[in-house]
Design an enzyme around this catalytic site. Sequence first.
Site, mmCIF file in Angstrom:
data_model
loop_
_atom_site.group_PDB
_atom_site.id
_atom_site.type_symbol
_atom_site.label_atom_id
_atom_site.label_comp_id
_atom_site.label_asym_id
_atom_site.label_seq_id
_atom_site.Cartn_x
_atom_site.Cartn_y
_atom_site.Cartn_z
ATOM 1 C CB CYS A 78 -1.159 -0.016 1.574
ATOM 2 S SG CYS A 78 -2.335 0.994 0.900
ATOM 3 C CG HIS A 176 -3.750 -3.467 2.800
ATOM 4 N ND1 HIS A 176 -3.377 -2.828 3.383
ATOM 5 C CD2 HIS A 176 -4.406 -2.312 2.712
ATOM 6 C CE1 HIS A 176 -2.697 -1.657 3.836
ATOM 7 N NE2 HIS A 176 -3.715 -1.516 3.349
ATOM 8 C CD GLU A 178 -1.716 -6.090 4.672
ATOM 9 O OE1 GLU A 178 -2.125 -5.294 6.110
ATOM 10 O OE2 GLU A 178 -1.209 -6.569 3.514
#
Length: 194
Positions: A78, A176, A178
């Site tokens: 990001c 993202h 994650e």
Amino acid sequence: MSKIVIIEYGAGNLFSVRVAIERLGYEVVCSADPRVVREADKVIFPGVGQAAAAMRQLKESGMDRVIPELKVPVLGICLGMQLMCAYSEEGETEGLGIFPMRVEEFGRCGKVPHMGWNEIRGLKSGLFDGVVEGEMVYFVHSYCVPVGEYSIATCDYQIAFSAAIRKGNFWGCQFHPEKSAGVGEKIIENFLKM
């Protein structure tokens, strides 16, 4: 076992990145120490927040000099990806210059932020091994990197933009991983196996 380091500089979403890596069975260290980062086998460079403020924090810690010199695989996430570029319109910020690209404001095109799940296409590089065209990943951003020679994945949100970029040992994901469920976990795993 690889020594994996997440750069800690006050602008990262460290907890969720750390948990995602640990869930894959890897040990990870979060550090603001340039020596620790230089000794890593893999480096994750996350980021949330405002570009100019984040660059100030990188300069205060000396990471602005350390990151571009790294020879091991580095993954920017990001804002981390955006800061690896030469310039960001957000706060008229000079970036790290790893990618000779400009980060541009989405707002001229319509509704911001681009937030939520969206498809990624045009997948290139081992980062996306086992990931299918059109998979959905999670985005939260108001600025973007235009599609160019370093793009290894694209996304469409009012305009086409780079969902991921690569130059040498540096990779960047605008989304993202994650927070992108199984697809994101696969992308992180691919990076950690490089």
